[in-house]
Design a protein around this motif. Structure first.
Motif, mmCIF file in Angstrom:
data_model
loop_
_atom_site.group_PDB
_atom_site.id
_atom_site.type_symbol
_atom_site.label_atom_id
_atom_site.label_comp_id
_atom_site.label_asym_id
_atom_site.label_seq_id
_atom_site.Cartn_x
_atom_site.Cartn_y
_atom_site.Cartn_z
ATOM 1 N N SER A 141 0.833 -1.196 0.000
ATOM 2 C CA SER A 141 0.000 0.000 0.000
ATOM 3 C C SER A 141 0.876 1.258 0.000
ATOM 4 C CB SER A 141 -0.906 -0.032 1.229
ATOM 5 O OG SER A 141 -1.556 1.186 1.382
ATOM 6 N N ALA A 142 1.933 1.229 0.815
ATOM 7 C CA ALA A 142 2.857 2.364 0.875
ATOM 8 C C ALA A 142 3.543 2.574 -0.478
ATOM 9 C CB ALA A 142 3.899 2.125 1.972
ATOM 10 N N ALA A 143 3.933 1.466 -1.117
ATOM 11 C CA ALA A 143 4.548 1.556 -2.449
ATOM 12 C C ALA A 143 3.562 2.181 -3.439
ATOM 13 C CB ALA A 143 4.981 0.175 -2.919
ATOM 14 N N GLY A 144 2.289 1.836 -3.298
ATOM 15 C CA GLY A 144 1.250 2.392 -4.169
ATOM 16 C C GLY A 144 1.127 3.902 -4.001
ATOM 17 N N ILE A 145 1.236 4.372 -2.755
ATOM 18 C CA ILE A 145 1.159 5.820 -2.496
ATOM 19 C C ILE A 145 2.330 6.535 -3.188
ATOM 20 C CG2 ILE A 145 1.283 7.593 -0.704
ATOM 21 C CD1 ILE A 145 -0.037 5.580 1.222
ATOM 22 N N ALA A 146 3.529 5.990 -2.968
ATOM 23 C CA ALA A 146 4.718 6.606 -3.561
ATOM 24 C C ALA A 146 4.636 6.590 -5.089
ATOM 25 C CB ALA A 146 5.964 5.860 -3.088
ATOM 26 N N PHE A 147 4.126 5.475 -5.629
ATOM 27 C CA PHE A 147 4.012 5.331 -7.084
ATOM 28 C C PHE A 147 3.015 6.356 -7.655
ATOM 29 C CE2 PHE A 147 2.131 3.299 -10.884
ATOM 30 C CZ PHE A 147 3.282 3.151 -11.631
ATOM 31 N N ALA A 148 1.893 6.523 -6.959
ATOM 32 C CA ALA A 148 0.868 7.472 -7.418
ATOM 33 C C ALA A 148 1.436 8.888 -7.486
ATOM 34 C CB ALA A 148 -0.344 7.422 -6.485
ATOM 35 N N PHE A 149 2.218 9.261 -6.488
ATOM 36 C CA PHE A 149 2.823 10.604 -6.488
ATOM 37 C C PHE A 149 3.834 10.761 -7.612
ATOM 38 C CE2 PHE A 149 0.940 11.068 -2.336
ATOM 39 C CZ PHE A 149 0.672 12.422 -2.284
ATOM 40 N N LEU A 150 4.624 9.714 -7.808
ATOM 41 C CA LEU A 150 5.640 9.769 -8.859
ATOM 42 C C LEU A 150 4.984 9.912 -10.233
ATOM 43 C CD1 LEU A 150 8.602 9.487 -9.779
ATOM 44 C CD2 LEU A 150 8.279 7.019 -9.814
ATOM 45 N N VAL A 151 3.960 9.085 -10.476
ATOM 46 C CA VAL A 151 3.292 9.113 -11.777
ATOM 47 C C VAL A 151 2.613 10.465 -12.007
ATOM 48 C CG1 VAL A 151 1.372 8.129 -13.107
ATOM 49 C CG2 VAL A 151 3.007 6.628 -11.983
ATOM 50 N N SER A 152 1.956 10.992 -10.979
ATOM 51 C CA SER A 152 1.269 12.279 -11.141
ATOM 52 C C SER A 152 2.276 13.387 -11.437
ATOM 53 C CB SER A 152 0.444 12.610 -9.906
ATOM 54 O OG SER A 152 1.266 13.087 -8.879
ATOM 55 N N ILE B 233 3.381 12.964 -15.094
ATOM 56 C CA ILE B 233 2.341 13.313 -16.079
ATOM 57 C C ILE B 233 1.991 14.803 -16.003
ATOM 58 C CG2 ILE B 233 -0.079 12.931 -16.755
ATOM 59 C CD1 ILE B 233 0.289 10.016 -15.833
ATOM 60 N N LEU B 234 1.777 15.304 -14.783
ATOM 61 C CA LEU B 234 1.277 16.669 -14.615
ATOM 62 C C LEU B 234 2.386 17.705 -14.423
ATOM 63 C CD1 LEU B 234 -1.643 15.865 -12.149
ATOM 64 C CD2 LEU B 234 -1.825 16.258 -14.595
ATOM 65 N N GLY B 235 3.534 17.235 -14.025
ATOM 66 C CA GLY B 235 4.603 18.178 -13.721
ATOM 67 C C GLY B 235 4.502 18.643 -12.280
#
Lengths: 292, 237
Positions: free
Chosen positions: A51-62, A65-67
């Motif tokens: 779950s923690a990896a998912g949080i970090a991944f979501a931030f990285l991807v955003s 993509i968004l800058g």
């Protein structure tokens, strides 16, 4: 005592954080009951990490993509929740699917998942230094940052989880205790497993985004282990586990506020103290009965 | 005689696509008590699991002479498969047998509790109803599981080695319970066992499982032919 009454008042500054804390503390053990009964405790270590990896991944991807600038405008909590839910559910369903193929490698798979998830979390964080502080706060589980909105989400989703666990407890018990009998009775065991895993995954994802991996794992395991030592029925097992979790969360909150110590570890420490007292009391009871 | 309760025709049974038993043709008639015998690893449990619907057939047909969805067979697995970590009393384990006739979200009510109490009483276990299942002796656990299998009022009872690992006195008590149910309620029973002598006076017929084949005969036939070393080489069923 005065502090205790102050904490109970609706105008208490950290009222939402206290409610969120008690909510996570009481619902995680309800789910954790099945971890203990199905002997899946190791999974309880790996899933919060995933779950923690998912949080970090979501931030990285955003950020990719968004800058950096636009990322700041997004709701960090929603982003974290999305990543957490995606990784936790993927992890639990994959591990459950592999488990059905053969039990002999279950521990190894869970161990590998834990190691990979831990490493990925660090790497995702390292790749997104601008958001690191915010992410670290989320990964640690900043209970004190609970807002009215996040509390409403927490209450709504965990309410549904509790309702599912209560209404379908007969089916979950049957599939968990005697899978063969469930199949003979015409139950689709895979469906009930999937529903239970969904409830577990959502609870863990919400728990981690609210309270962090350590607190979530602590409440998944410690209260049910303590409750199992003093209960003889399924219903009391679940209720006592939830009760121990809720009381530990409240007492941990009180200790953290009173002695200015970190909230999450304080809650887990209190729950562990309860386990210690219960185990000692039970051992003493056995010894006295033997003596008599 | 009416339609058979269970009919297997040309069935192959096994695991992961590999057949353990092939070309099995047999019937279980209403009110019949069948003993499933054979060497270790011959496929007795595989056949029982096939009849219970726990193993999909690799080939052939399986037909039930009763509404399997509404009244599934009573099934008693080897008791070692049940984890003692579950906080359940003997009564609660028997209660689980009533789930067979309950809808998915239908809660357990007084009627189900009464049925569980009655089944425990029939098995002579009222005194241990509130004891944790995990603390019972092997024989008591087995009788609780039989009571659970009967709580759903099935037309057919399937038992996998109900007397394994229990002392002779408990084994006799278990077989007495099965015999009484079979005789008094006309319940059809299929039971896996290693002990021919124990089931010889009770069984209407014996299914001998060996080398992937199943043969049917009487217990006396089997006792005589085993002495001559010929049983199992007869008609392929």
């Amino acid at each position: 005592m005065e502090l205790l009454f102050k904490m109970l008042r609706p105008d208490f500054l950290l009222h939402d954080a206290l409610l969120g804390s008690v909510l996570v503390g009481s619902v995680c053990p309800l789910v954790g009951v099945y971890f203990v009964l199905r002997r899946m405790i190791l999974l309880g270590v790996a899933l919060p990490q995933l779950s923690a990896a998912g949080i970090a991944f979501a931030f990285l991807v955003s950020r990719m993509i968004l800058g950096e600038r636009q990322q700041g405008t997004m709701n960090a909590h929603s982003l974290a929740l999305a990543g957490s839910v995606a990784f936790t559910l993927t992890g639990i369903f994959l591990l459950a699917a592999f488990e059905r193929r053969g039990r002999e490698m279950v521990e190894a798979r869970i161990g590998v998942s834990f190691a990979v998830a831990g490493a990925c979390t660090m790497l995702f964080l390292a790749a997104d230094p601008s958001g690191e502080a915010q992410m670290v706060s989320l990964l640690k589980g900043d209970l004190l940052a609970t807002t009215a909105t996040s509390l409403t989400t927490l209450m709504g989703v965990l309410g549904v989880v509790v309702l599912i666990l209560f209404v379908l407890r007969k089916e979950f018990l049957l599939v968990s205790f005697d899978r063969d009998l469930a199949v003979v009775f015409g139950r689709r065991a895979e469906f009930w497993d999937a529903l239970l895993y969904l409830a577990i995954g959502v609870t863990i994802a919400l728990g981690v985004t609210t309270a962090g991996p350590l607190v979530t794992f602590g409440f998944l395991v410690v209260p049910p282990v303590a409750a199992r030592r003093v209960t003889r029925h399924m219903i009391t097992f679940s209720l006592v586990a939830a009760g121990i979790g809720a009381v530990s969360a409240f007492a941990g909150f009180y200790c953290a506020y009173r002695f200015d110590v970190p909230l999450g570890p304080a809650e887990v420490a209190v729950a562990s103290m309860v386990l210690l007292v219960v185990s000692f009391g039970r051992g003493l009871g056995h010894a006295l009965r033997g003596f008599a | 005689m009416g339609a058979p309760l269970v009919a297997l025709r040309g069935a192959s049974l096994g695991y992961d696509g590999a057949a353990v038993l092939e070309h099995v043709t047999l019937t279980v008639e209403q009110g019949e008590l069948l003993a499933l015998l054979g060497p270790n690893g011959a496929g007795k449990t595989t056949l029982l699991r096939g009849i219970a619907g726990l193993l999909p057939l690799l080939a052939g047909h399986l037909e039930y002479g009763f509404d399997r969805r509404r009244t599934p067979p009573g099934y008693v697995a080897q008791r070692e498969t049940l984890d003692p970590i579950f906080p359940l009393t003997a009564h609660e384990v028997v209660l689980m047998g009533t789930y067979a006739r309950l809808a998915r979200i239908q809660p357990v009510g007084r009627r189900q509790h009464r049925a569980a109490t009655r089944r425990l009483a029939e098995a002579g276990l009222e005194a241990i109803a509130e004891q944790p299942f995990s603390t019972l002796s092997g024989g008591q656990k087995q009788r609780v599981l039989i009571a659970r299998a009967l709580a759903g009022e099935p037309p057919l009872l399937l038992l996998d080695e109900p007397t394994a690992g229990v002392d002779p006195l408990a084994a006799t008590a278990i077989l007495d319970t099965i015999t009484r149910l079979h005789r008094d309620h006309g319940l059809a029973v299929v039971l896996v066992t290693h002990q021919l002598q124990l089931v010889r006076p009770l069984a209407d017929a014996v299914l001998w499982v060996e080398e992937g084949r199943v043969s049917k005969g009487t217990a006396d036939d089997l006792a005589g032919q085993r002495m001559l070393g010929t049983f199992g080489g007869g008609e392929r069923r």
